[in-house]
Design a protein around this motif. Structure first.
Motif, PDB file in Angstrom:
ATOM      1  N   ARG A  33     -21.435   0.862 -67.537  1.00  0.00           N
ATOM      2  CA  ARG A  33     -22.624   0.039 -67.270  1.00  0.00           C
ATOM      3  C   ARG A  33     -22.375  -1.255 -68.018  1.00  0.00           C
ATOM      4  NH1 ARG A  33     -28.652   0.629 -66.491  1.00  0.00           N
ATOM      5  NH2 ARG A  33     -28.125   2.609 -65.502  1.00  0.00           N
ATOM      6  N   LYS A  41     -20.971  10.903 -61.860  1.00  0.00           N
ATOM      7  CA  LYS A  41     -21.626  10.645 -63.139  1.00  0.00           C
ATOM      8  C   LYS A  41     -21.362   9.196 -63.576  1.00  0.00           C
ATOM      9  CE  LYS A  41     -21.736  12.446 -67.805  1.00  0.00           C
ATOM     10  NZ  LYS A  41     -20.670  12.055 -68.669  1.00  0.00           N
ATOM     11  N   GLU A  42     -22.395   8.556 -64.098  1.00  0.00           N
ATOM     12  CA  GLU A  42     -22.225   7.166 -64.554  1.00  0.00           C
ATOM     13  C   GLU A  42     -21.297   7.132 -65.766  1.00  0.00           C
ATOM     14  OE1 GLU A  42     -25.842   4.785 -65.149  1.00  0.00           O
ATOM     15  OE2 GLU A  42     -24.811   3.910 -66.878  1.00  0.00           O
ATOM     16  N   SER A  55     -13.987   1.547 -68.360  1.00  0.00           N
ATOM     17  CA  SER A  55     -14.001   2.985 -68.635  1.00  0.00           C
ATOM     18  C   SER A  55     -12.584   3.536 -68.568  1.00  0.00           C
ATOM     19  CB  SER A  55     -14.856   3.697 -67.587  1.00  0.00           C
ATOM     20  OG  SER A  55     -14.630   5.092 -67.634  1.00  0.00           O
ATOM     21  N   ILE A  77     -12.937   5.238 -61.883  1.00  0.00           N
ATOM     22  CA  ILE A  77     -14.190   4.909 -61.201  1.00  0.00           C
ATOM     23  C   ILE A  77     -13.970   5.032 -59.691  1.00  0.00           C
ATOM     24  CG2 ILE A  77     -15.845   3.040 -60.749  1.00  0.00           C
ATOM     25  CD1 ILE A  77     -15.379   2.155 -63.669  1.00  0.00           C
ATOM     26  N   PHE A  92     -19.165   4.917 -61.412  1.00  0.00           N
ATOM     27  CA  PHE A  92     -19.365   6.374 -61.372  1.00  0.00           C
ATOM     28  C   PHE A  92     -18.016   7.075 -61.237  1.00  0.00           C
ATOM     29  CE2 PHE A  92     -23.036   4.202 -59.676  1.00  0.00           C
ATOM     30  CZ  PHE A  92     -24.093   4.789 -60.378  1.00  0.00           C
ATOM     31  N   ASN A  93     -17.869   8.217 -61.914  1.00  0.00           N
ATOM     32  CA  ASN A  93     -16.613   8.968 -61.832  1.00  0.00           C
ATOM     33  C   ASN A  93     -16.585   9.834 -60.568  1.00  0.00           C
ATOM     34  OD1 ASN A  93     -18.136  11.246 -62.366  1.00  0.00           O
ATOM     35  ND2 ASN A  93     -17.340  11.555 -64.431  1.00  0.00           N
ATOM     36  N   TYR A 119     -19.251   2.222 -57.212  1.00  0.00           N
ATOM     37  CA  TYR A 119     -20.006   1.307 -58.060  1.00  0.00           C
ATOM     38  C   TYR A 119     -21.355   0.998 -57.424  1.00  0.00           C
ATOM     39  CZ  TYR A 119     -19.118  -2.571 -54.838  1.00  0.00           C
ATOM     40  OH  TYR A 119     -19.077  -3.367 -53.731  1.00  0.00           O
ATOM     41  N   ASP A 120     -22.223   0.438 -58.227  1.00  0.00           N
ATOM     42  CA  ASP A 120     -23.519  -0.031 -57.734  1.00  0.00           C
ATOM     43  C   ASP A 120     -23.896  -1.251 -58.572  1.00  0.00           C
ATOM     44  OD1 ASP A 120     -25.766  -0.172 -56.239  1.00  0.00           O
ATOM     45  OD2 ASP A 120     -26.655   1.714 -56.938  1.00  0.00           O
ATOM     46  N   LEU A 133     -22.656  -0.806 -62.315  1.00  0.00           N
ATOM     47  CA  LEU A 133     -22.500   0.578 -62.764  1.00  0.00           C
ATOM     48  C   LEU A 133     -21.256   1.178 -62.123  1.00  0.00           C
ATOM     49  CD1 LEU A 133     -26.148   1.864 -62.084  1.00  0.00           C
ATOM     50  CD2 LEU A 133     -25.307   0.604 -64.074  1.00  0.00           C
TER      51      LEU A 133
END
Ligand code: SF4
Ligand code: SF4
Ligand code: F3S
Length: 429
Positions: A411, A407-408, A367, A371, A402-403, A374-375, A400
């Motif tokens: 992925r 928000k994701e 991205s 980030i 997330f910012n 993560y997950d 995943l």
């Protein structure tokens, strides 16, 4: 001189200013093993910030070919030698103390650039590179060099045949020659040598993100920053008579780029990386100045939990915030003098990654947004083998990213998906 705590050294050290820490710290991890030296990062940086008169020789981002190359030439050898001259034979790590949160690599018992500087009446020990040393941004590009040839090469240029190359006692078991690429930007250090050195106090570290900047209005071109940054990242501009350095693309970090709608965005050199070797984020700093525990932050996980990424020349003492997954195919001694005693553990972790580490490593360049968390969603086992006598199992997990707002933004699966182009799109039919 006040004393400050440097967790990379596992001890306190001298620094000209009192200890103070930002709320967040600009941090990055470069995976040396994936770099192809395409120099896209260097060009992205150059075309964004460094295209004006007087900036011709400036490469805030450079990729050099180790062991011979360096920009400016031999900066690493020279700094190491300068410290060795003040503290001969004393640059050693005590690794018997074990791994702790505040001393993850053991305790460094030698001298930093600040300790050595105090001996010679300077904030930090250093030197100003000659114009000739700034001439070639990637000299000896792609040149595999044996230790013997390397020592002879250094000898021809007038450097001593002794430390630091020989102290590594390094060679590969199969053959003597090797090379790898080292990607470098300003490390936005916790204890910057440049900031310590400036008599005008023109350099400051931002409290909100730890980015180190030169105030262009205050700077009078004294070049002490050029002299005392051991990584040689401030560069003097003759046309303006002030120095400049990497600004960590701070407008992007602040979310000013319209592309991310106000969310923090990775820098130009990171976002452009073709080899997907770069990941950058901001890590949270606790009240005690150490990294606040943040288990689901991808860089916290890589640097503090797995310890697969290590600081560059931590023994110089600036607590750099750039980290590297060390090169698998270099003599270990050479890598250890560069990244400290954590090298063996880091390479082992990288060669036989845990299930979670393998998933997290997919986030590199997934991205343009930064980030922060993560997950991992578990997937099926797809492969297993033995690596160096250890069992390695690969799972097609989904990671995943997330910012800052949660928000994701990424992925991605461990197993790269394959898309087969439909027949009507194949041009030769
Ligand atoms: Fe300063 Fe050099 Fe550290 Fe950058 S790498 S913050 S220029 S000491
Ligand atoms: Fe250049 Fe930005 Fe990379 Fe610094 S972070 S080297 S300013 S592109
Ligand atoms: Fe200071 Fe460096 Fe300018 S030492 S005055 S920031 S050239």
């Amino acid at each position: 001189m006040p004393e400050v705590y440097n967790w990379q050294l596992g001890r306190k050290m001298l620094y000209p200013y009192e200890e103070r820490h930002p709320k967040w710290q600009f941090t990055f991890v470069f995976n040396i093993n994936r770099c192809l030296a395409c120099q896209t990062c260097s060009m992205a940086d150059k075309s964004t910030w460094l295209f004006s008169k007087g900036q011709e020789y400036m490469w805030w981002n450079n990729v050099e070919t180790k062991p011979y190359g360096g920009y400016p030439q031999f900066y690493d050898v020279k700094i190491t030698q300068l410290i060795e001259q003040v503290n001969p034979g004393g640059q050693v790590w005590n690794v018997r103390v074990g791994r702790k949160h505040h001393a993850p690599y053991g305790v460094f018992e030698g001298m930093t650039i600040f300790d050595a500087g105090a001996k010679v009446g300077q904030a930090a020990i250093g030197y100003i590179p000659t114009d000739q040393e700034w001439r070639f941004v990637n000299i000896y590009e792609d040149t595999a060099t044996s230790m013997r040839a390397l020592v002879e090469g250094i000898d021809k240029t007038g450097f001593s045949r002794d430390e630091p190359w020989k102290m590594t006692g390094s060679s590969l078991p199969e053959h003597e020659t090797f090379f790898f690429y080292l990607q470098r930007i300003c490390n936005h250090c916790t204890y910057p040598g440049c900031l310590a050195a400036c008599p005008r106090k023109a350099i400051y570290k931002r409290p909100e993100d730890g980015i180190v900047l030169i105030d262009q209005n205050r700077c009078r071109g004294y070049k002490k920053c050029v002299e005392q940054c051991p990584y040689k990242k401030p560069m003097y501009r003759g046309t303006t008579r002030v120095s400049e350095k990497c600004i960590a693309c701070y407008p992007r970090i602040e979310g000013k780029d319209p592309l991310t709608g106000g969310e923090p965005m990775e820098t130009r050199c990171m976002a452009a990386c073709v080899g997907k070797i770069r990941m950058q984020s901001l890590v949270r700093i606790g009240e005690d100045g150490l990294w606040a525990e943040d288990r689901w932050h991808p860089l916290y996980y890589a640097i503090r939990v797995e310890q697969v990424a290590l600081p560059l020349y931590p023994q110089w003492g600036t607590e750099p915030n750039g980290y590297y997954i060390p090169p698998r195919h270099s003599p270990r001694g050479y890598a250890r003098q560069m990244f400290g005693p954590g090298v063996d553990n880091a390479i082992e972790k990288y060669l036989v990654p845990s299930r979670e580490l393998l998933a997290v490593l997919q986030l590199w360049r997934a991205s343009q947004q930064i980030i922060f968390r993560y997950d991992v969603i578990p997937g099926p086992k797809v492969f297993e083998t033995q690596i160096h006598g250890k069992r390695f199992e690969m799972y097609n997990d989904t990671v995943l990213g997330f910012n800052k707002s949660g928000k994701e933004v990424a992925r991605i699966q461990v197993e790269e998906p394959i898309y087969i182009r439909p027949a009507e799109r194949v041009t030769w039919l």
